[in-house]
Scaffold this motif. Structure first.
Motif, PDB file in Angstrom:
ATOM      1  N   SER A   1      42.067  17.785  34.450  1.00  0.00           N
ATOM      2  CA  SER A   1      42.923  18.090  35.599  1.00  0.00           C
ATOM      3  C   SER A   1      43.848  19.256  35.294  1.00  0.00           C
ATOM      4  CB  SER A   1      43.740  16.857  35.999  1.00  0.00           C
ATOM      5  OG  SER A   1      42.904  15.805  36.415  1.00  0.00           O
ATOM      6  N   MET A   2      44.444  19.224  34.105  1.00  0.00           N
ATOM      7  CA  MET A   2      45.365  20.299  33.754  1.00  0.00           C
ATOM      8  C   MET A   2      44.637  21.630  33.633  1.00  0.00           C
ATOM      9  SD  MET A   2      48.171  20.438  30.671  1.00  0.00           S
ATOM     10  CE  MET A   2      49.051  19.044  31.362  1.00  0.00           C
ATOM     11  N   LEU A   3      43.467  21.615  33.051  1.00  0.00           N
ATOM     12  CA  LEU A   3      42.680  22.841  32.941  1.00  0.00           C
ATOM     13  C   LEU A   3      42.323  23.376  34.326  1.00  0.00           C
ATOM     14  CD1 LEU A   3      41.366  24.669  30.769  1.00  0.00           C
ATOM     15  CD2 LEU A   3      39.267  23.341  31.088  1.00  0.00           C
ATOM     16  N   LEU A   4      41.997  22.475  35.258  1.00  0.00           N
ATOM     17  CA  LEU A   4      41.584  22.876  36.600  1.00  0.00           C
ATOM     18  C   LEU A   4      42.753  23.470  37.389  1.00  0.00           C
ATOM     19  CD1 LEU A   4      39.336  22.980  38.713  1.00  0.00           C
ATOM     20  CD2 LEU A   4      39.970  20.655  39.400  1.00  0.00           C
ATOM     21  N   ILE A   5      43.929  22.837  37.271  1.00  0.00           N
ATOM     22  CA  ILE A   5      45.040  23.339  38.093  1.00  0.00           C
ATOM     23  C   ILE A   5      45.519  24.701  37.602  1.00  0.00           C
ATOM     24  CG2 ILE A   5      45.781  21.031  38.787  1.00  0.00           C
ATOM     25  CD1 ILE A   5      48.032  21.221  36.763  1.00  0.00           C
ATOM     26  N   PHE A   6      45.467  24.938  36.299  1.00  0.00           N
ATOM     27  CA  PHE A   6      45.846  26.265  35.814  1.00  0.00           C
ATOM     28  C   PHE A   6      44.766  27.300  36.123  1.00  0.00           C
ATOM     29  CE2 PHE A   6      48.716  23.801  32.946  1.00  0.00           C
ATOM     30  CZ  PHE A   6      49.898  24.377  33.365  1.00  0.00           C
ATOM     31  N   PHE A   7      43.503  26.878  36.139  1.00  0.00           N
ATOM     32  CA  PHE A   7      42.409  27.780  36.526  1.00  0.00           C
ATOM     33  C   PHE A   7      42.567  28.203  37.982  1.00  0.00           C
ATOM     34  CE2 PHE A   7      38.267  28.466  38.436  1.00  0.00           C
ATOM     35  CZ  PHE A   7      37.649  29.348  37.558  1.00  0.00           C
ATOM     36  N   SER A   8      42.840  27.247  38.855  1.00  0.00           N
ATOM     37  CA  SER A   8      42.959  27.568  40.284  1.00  0.00           C
ATOM     38  C   SER A   8      44.220  28.353  40.593  1.00  0.00           C
ATOM     39  CB  SER A   8      42.956  26.278  41.108  1.00  0.00           C
ATOM     40  OG  SER A   8      44.095  25.488  40.815  1.00  0.00           O
ATOM     41  N   ALA A   9      45.246  28.224  39.746  1.00  0.00           N
ATOM     42  CA  ALA A   9      46.509  28.913  40.011  1.00  0.00           C
ATOM     43  C   ALA A   9      46.350  30.424  40.045  1.00  0.00           C
ATOM     44  CB  ALA A   9      47.538  28.523  38.956  1.00  0.00           C
ATOM     45  N   VAL A  10      45.329  30.949  39.365  1.00  0.00           N
ATOM     46  CA  VAL A  10      45.137  32.403  39.319  1.00  0.00           C
ATOM     47  C   VAL A  10      44.935  32.978  40.709  1.00  0.00           C
ATOM     48  CG1 VAL A  10      43.615  34.220  38.456  1.00  0.00           C
ATOM     49  CG2 VAL A  10      44.268  32.337  36.960  1.00  0.00           C
ATOM     50  N   VAL A  11      44.259  32.240  41.589  1.00  0.00           N
ATOM     51  CA  VAL A  11      44.046  32.740  42.956  1.00  0.00           C
ATOM     52  C   VAL A  11      44.865  31.988  43.988  1.00  0.00           C
ATOM     53  CG1 VAL A  11      41.730  33.628  42.516  1.00  0.00           C
ATOM     54  CG2 VAL A  11      42.009  31.241  43.167  1.00  0.00           C
ATOM     55  N   ALA A  12      45.357  30.808  43.651  1.00  0.00           N
ATOM     56  CA  ALA A  12      46.091  30.006  44.621  1.00  0.00           C
ATOM     57  C   ALA A  12      47.567  30.348  44.665  1.00  0.00           C
ATOM     58  CB  ALA A  12      45.917  28.513  44.318  1.00  0.00           C
ATOM     59  N   MET A  13      48.136  30.758  43.549  1.00  0.00           N
ATOM     60  CA  MET A  13      49.558  31.082  43.526  1.00  0.00           C
ATOM     61  C   MET A  13      49.800  32.472  44.116  1.00  0.00           C
ATOM     62  SD  MET A  13      51.394  28.565  42.430  1.00  0.00           S
ATOM     63  CE  MET A  13      50.362  27.693  43.624  1.00  0.00           C
ATOM     64  N   PRO A  14      50.728  32.594  45.051  1.00  0.00           N
ATOM     65  CA  PRO A  14      50.885  33.869  45.790  1.00  0.00           C
ATOM     66  C   PRO A  14      51.293  35.044  44.916  1.00  0.00           C
ATOM     67  CG  PRO A  14      52.694  32.353  46.284  1.00  0.00           C
ATOM     68  CD  PRO A  14      51.686  31.581  45.504  1.00  0.00           C
ATOM     69  N   HIS A  15      52.134  34.791  43.882  1.00  0.00           N
ATOM     70  CA  HIS A  15      52.609  35.927  43.088  1.00  0.00           C
ATOM     71  C   HIS A  15      51.494  36.522  42.231  1.00  0.00           C
ATOM     72  CE1 HIS A  15      53.047  32.264  40.820  1.00  0.00           C
ATOM     73  NE2 HIS A  15      53.430  32.868  39.710  1.00  0.00           N
ATOM     74  N   LEU A  16      50.634  35.675  41.658  1.00  0.00           N
ATOM     75  CA  LEU A  16      49.543  36.216  40.854  1.00  0.00           C
ATOM     76  C   LEU A  16      48.455  36.820  41.740  1.00  0.00           C
ATOM     77  CD1 LEU A  16      48.684  36.685  38.016  1.00  0.00           C
ATOM     78  CD2 LEU A  16      47.602  34.448  37.957  1.00  0.00           C
ATOM     79  N   PHE A  17      48.180  36.190  42.901  1.00  0.00           N
ATOM     80  CA  PHE A  17      47.207  36.751  43.845  1.00  0.00           C
ATOM     81  C   PHE A  17      47.653  38.143  44.285  1.00  0.00           C
ATOM     82  CE2 PHE A  17      45.100  37.602  47.787  1.00  0.00           C
ATOM     83  CZ  PHE A  17      43.885  36.948  47.716  1.00  0.00           C
ATOM     84  N   HIS A  18      48.951  38.278  44.545  1.00  0.00           N
ATOM     85  CA  HIS A  18      49.457  39.572  44.994  1.00  0.00           C
ATOM     86  C   HIS A  18      49.264  40.648  43.924  1.00  0.00           C
ATOM     87  CE1 HIS A  18      52.103  42.278  47.287  1.00  0.00           C
ATOM     88  NE2 HIS A  18      52.569  42.658  46.108  1.00  0.00           N
ATOM     89  N   MET A  19      49.566  40.322  42.681  1.00  0.00           N
ATOM     90  CA  MET A  19      49.441  41.319  41.623  1.00  0.00           C
ATOM     91  C   MET A  19      47.972  41.643  41.328  1.00  0.00           C
ATOM     92  SD  MET A  19      52.541  42.041  41.137  1.00  0.00           S
ATOM     93  CE  MET A  19      52.215  43.271  39.886  1.00  0.00           C
TER      94      MET A  19
END
Length: 986
Positions: free
Chosen positions: A249-267
């Motif tokens: 679960s932890m591996l999955l949520i950090f993997f998805s954060a790359v495109v799901a989190m707005p600040h990283l998606f923006h950069m």
């Protein structure tokens, strides 16, 4: 160790001013562009993901989950390592459609404004714990450094007012960083450089704290190893494995954060200069994460050894405090402030754009009388401040002390709910908006009641144990992750399968699928030129804004304001929608384009706009792999084959739009391919528009020898077309255009030669018939000389004999010229050059309508060449005829000859304008002529060249002729004949 709060605040503000100064220098061009655009700068800017959690929270995560903290780094690194699965397809979509946020992408994919609006609302809820975590990290850091750290964990003792001031300062910096551009797809160079700089500060701060822990708290790696052996209970914390489902679960949520989190998606996507930098990030981002992970365990163990009273989250600060090293504490503080401020600024910038395009503009559109750019800028700034203050309000709502890791996990589990929609957008074409919205709502409802609500209230989420049987205390985030994601996926799939997927969603799904491109339909627009587009858009945007957007799109496409080709107008409409999507959001832009730049429903609509598909393939050829790349290579090969065909080929759609125009037809018609592709057939310049339009409407499949004039020159073409009913699947017809000019001229020459041959045969017969009465008249005149002594009669008889002799010479000359070339077996004999030239001059003098020219025969009377008299006379006639045509009236043409070393040189000189050096290389080519159309065939000199070579001679030209430097001189070089040979003159 207590540091004055005002000193800390001023130090922090000074650092933020330094960031602002760096950003300002980048925007003004003080920092070289090659530095700004360097891939390493881009990779460092992605370090915005390493928020305050990377400085503080990850230490607490390692304390709580042991080696499980590495999931933070593995998840992020894995997303970049497997970039072709998710990052590169998303980048392709964002760049082609000018999308700057995940909400833009999903609104486009599911073709629904509700998808973007609902997602934006959920994203706002999701990032509240993230913003609160940044504010709490800064507030707690100030509290730890300025007061007794033992009083940290009371909600009443937190520096809430200091936190408010920090939020207001960050709001000002966010406005300065993020509102310098009107459209969100424009790259904020200053922001990128500033975030890259703060990533360096974070990395140096962590490495410094880790170095002090390893070499100062411990006396090097050996001492650390010995301490761990002496404290097995500390080392055991790392060896206590996470449950397998928690680790996944932890591996999955950090993997998805790359495109799901707005600040990283923006950069990653909005600030991306080109695709090459993503390829650098594939290895650069994992390397950055590796460097940041190295100090984590030394810092954790140093905190334990120093018996720090601080929670493990703040062990980096605790090392400086326990060692009474103010400089170290300040370094860590600045690193944490840098991480928190960078995350807040970029997150707020991205969320403000999402809220503007998906919450404000869909429900309130500004009047076209307003300055829309200024209005959008104002609303975006207001949204930035509101979002930061909302994060502060959430920070104040937190009931008790929340660890940084728990706040971070709450945000990341919420972001995970967007992953099914993202993957379905890329890989499942049957997914629709109903399924996406239903699944998203199901997942967020579970998240809201299990993770978010307990943070701000006393709500007990123990009910989750009824849905997740492996639930254990302290493992709430894991249970929420699994249950919410399961509810999301099941609902998403079930609703998508049970509901109808609209055609618009299917078209968008085809575009979003990997290695698939948008397949636009070829529709005729009601607007006929870009100026009309400005006038139409002015009703919604205002005249100034509409003009600016249309002019910008015209400049990007490289077309003019006077363009009328349907293809160019469709490309302009497509570009306008993409640009307005970045400005106003995909749904608003699409609705505006559909209404204001409407298509003509009564016109023919094709399934595919092949020219636009070609443009897209050219732009994505480097991204195609496997079978798609093979098919694209095959397409290029066949298209190049058609382009290189020696006959003209053009493809016409059913609505008579030109789809293809190859190089040969461009050469024949002198119409450039780029200028004609996409235009209507009947709008081609004369005579082609009328000719091809008439031919395409006729039932005949072939037309031969169609006369046209090209740039004032006569030409003939043959036309062929495919049957309109040969292939029902084919869009339109193919026309083949052959240049038949050379063939037609050759036929004319052959006809002329045949006519001359007929005249020659007729002349021979007439000469024979004339010869008998002329001979009779000559005999009578001879007899008259013997029958009378009358001087007058004798003079008359003499005159009759002279005239009959003249008639005989004229007839003999005609007979000799008529026989030229009729005998294929030529016997080379001695030919008198003077006599041959005289007969040619006499023959040309028969044309009384020709230009008055003084032919001068300066050939020696006793000079002989080895050849055929008839063929030499043909050479003379052609050369003298050309010389007469080139010379001005009443001028002279000189024929001369001389013998040199067994060769006879015959020269014909005129007083014309001469022949250029370029033309001299072509004058002996068949059908080349410098005369006006219809005045020459271009075969005379070619025939002369052939005869001279057959006589084992050569011919050359000299122009201009010295010393007068005007006119031309043709010199024929033939073998000389011996004087003993009996001459033959014909």
């Amino acid at each position: 160790m207590n540091i004055d709060l005002w000193q800390l605040s001023l130090f922090g503000i000074a650092y933020l001013l330094l960031l602002f100064g760096i950003a300002s220098m980048a925007e003004r061009g003080i920092i070289p562009e090659k530095v700004i655009r360097h891939p390493i700068v881009y990779v460092l800017s992605l370090g915005v993901f390493a928020s305050a959690f990377a400085i503080y929270g990850v230490i607490g995560l390692a304390h709580e989950y042991g080696y499980g903290f590495l999931s933070y780094y593995f998840g992020i690194a894995g997303a970049f390592i497997f970039a072709p699965l998710m990052l590169l397809p998303l980048l392709r979509i964002c760049r082609s459609q000018m999308h700057s946020s995940l909400a833009d992408v999903l609104t486009f994919r599911y073709h629904s404004q509700w998808a973007g609006s609902v997602m934006t609302i959920f994203m706002l809820l999701a990032v509240m714990p993230l913003l609160a975590m940044q504010i709490q990290a800064v507030s707690d850091s100030l509290h730890i450094l300025s007061t007794d750290s033992t009083q940290l964990f009371s909600n009443e003792t937190r520096h809430n007012n200091v936190a408010l001031v920090f939020c207001l300062i960050i709001s000002a910096f966010t406005i300065s960083f993020g509102s310098s551009h009107i459209t969100t797809h424009e790259r904020h160079d200053g922001l990128v450089v500033a975030i890259a700089f703060e990533s360096i500060i974070k990395l140096l701060g962590l490495l410094t704290a880790g170095g002090v822990a390893l070499f100062y708290v411990f006396d090097g790696p050996a001492d650390l190893d010995q301490w761990l052996l002496n404290n097995p209970q500390t080392f055991a914390l790392l060896n206590t494995p996470m449950r397998e489902d928690s680790a996944r679960s932890m591996l999955l949520i950090f993997f998805s954060a790359v495109v799901a989190m707005p600040h990283l998606f923006h950069m990653i996507f909005a600030e991306n200069p080109n695709i090459k930098v993503v390829r650098t990030a594939i290895w650069g981002m994992p390397l950055l994460m590796l460097l940041m992970s190295i100090p984590v365990l030394p810092i954790l163990w140093a905190g334990f050894k120093l018996d720090s009273v601080l929670p493990s989250d703040y062990f980096p600060l605790g090392i400086g405090i326990e060692l009474n090293q103010t400089w170290l504490a300040m370094v860590v503080f600045i690193a944490g402030l840098s991480a928190a401020s960078g995350a807040i600024i970029v997150t707020t910038l991205a969320l403000a754009s999402m809220c503007l395009k998906h919450l404000v503009l869909p429900f309130y559109k500004p009047s076209h009388k307003k300055d829309i750019y200024r209005w959008l800028l104002l609303i975006r700034r207001v949204l930035m401040v509101a979002i930061i203050l909302a994060g502060y309000a959430f920070f104040r709502l937190i009931v008790g002390y929340e660890s940084l890791s728990s706040l971070s996990l709450a945000t990341l589990v919420a972001g995970l709910q967007f992953l099914p929609g993202i993957l379905a957008a890329l890989y499942w074409q049957k997914a629709n908006r109903n399924g996406f919205l239903a699944g998203l709502c199901a997942g967020f409802i579970v998240w809201f009641f299990t993770l978010l609500l307990p943070i701000v209230s006393e709500f007990n989420p123990e009910f989750i144990r009824h849905f997740y049987f492996n639930y254990s205390y302290g493992d709430l985030w894991n249970a929420t992750t699994i249950v919410s994601l399961l509810c999301n996926i099941v609902t998403f799939i079930a609703v998508s399968l049970m509901t109808h997927t609209r055609p618009e969603e299917i078209a968008a799904a085809e575009f979003c699928s990997s290695d698939d491109l948008n397949r636009p339909t070829r529709q005729r627009l009601r607007t006929k030129n870009p100026q009309e587009m400005k006038d139409k858009l002015a009703a919604a945007l205002g005249l100034h804004t509409a003009s600016r957007e249309v002019d910008r799109a015209l400049q990007e496409l490289g077309i003019t304001l006077y363009e009328t080709r349907p293809l160019a107008l469709r490309r302009l409409r497509f570009r306008l929608e993409a640009n307005l999507s970045s400005l106003l959001g995909p749904a608003v832009a699409h609705e505006m384009i559909i209404q204001l730049l409407a298509t003509d429903e009564h016109e023919f609509i094709s399934r595919d706009d092949l020219n636009l598909i070609e443009d897209q393939l050219e732009g994505h050829k480097h991204n195609l792999t496997g079978l798609a790349a093979d098919l694209d290579s095959l397409r290029r090969y066949h298209r190049q084959t058609l382009q290189d065909l020696p006959v003209g080929v053009c493809s016409i759609s059913q609505d008579h739009e030109i789809l293809m125009w190859n190089d040969s037809i461009a050469n024949i018609t002198t119409i450039d391919t780029q200028a004609v592709t996409g235009s209507l057939l009947h709008k081609l310049p004369a005579p082609w528009g009328k000719l091809l339009s008439r031919f395409i409407q006729q039932p005949e499949l072939h037309l031969y020898k169609q006369y046209v004039e090209i740039n004032g020159s006569a030409a003939w073409v043959n036309l062929h077309k495919s049957s309109a009913h040969a292939n029902p699947e084919q869009d339109g017809q193919v026309i083949v255009l052959e240049d038949a000019t050379d063939l037609q001229l050759l036929e004319h020459e052959l006809t002329h030669s045949e006519r001359l041959a007929s005249i020659g045969r007729l002349a021979a017969g007439v000469a024979h018939e004339i010869g008998n009465p002329v001979t009779g008249i000559a005999c009578l005149a001879q007899n008259l000389r013997y029958d009378t002594e009358n001087p007058d009669s004798l003079a008359t008889a003499k005159e009759i004999l002279q005239q009959t002799d003249r008639i005989s010479k004229i007839v003999q000359t005609l007979v000799n010229f008529a026989h030229a070339g009729n005998n294929p077996q030529h016997q080379n004999e001695a030919v008198n050059i003077h006599t041959c030239a005289a007969e040619a001059i006499h023959l040309l003098a028969l044309n009384k309508e020709a230009k008055a020219i003084d032919f001068q025969n300066h050939c020696p009377e006793q000079l002989y060449a080895l050849g055929d008299a008839q063929r030499l006379q043909q050479i003379m006639v052609n050369l003298l005829s050309n010389a007469r045509d080139a010379s001005p009236a009443n001028s002279s043409v000189l024929v001369s000859a001389e013998q040199q070393q067994g060769r006879v040189l015959i020269s014909v000189s005129d007083q014309g304008c001469g022949i250029s050096s370029e033309q001299q290389e072509q004058i002996f080519d068949p059908f080349f002529t410098t005369k006006e159309a219809g005045a020459g065939t271009g075969l005379g000199l070619s025939l002369v060249y052939s005869i001279v070579e057959d006589l084992e001679g050569s011919i050359s030209v000299e122009s201009p002729v010295p010393p007068s430097l005007n006119g031309s001189r043709f010199t024929v070089n033939l073998p000389a004949a011996q004087a003993a040979i009996e001459p033959k003159t014909g």
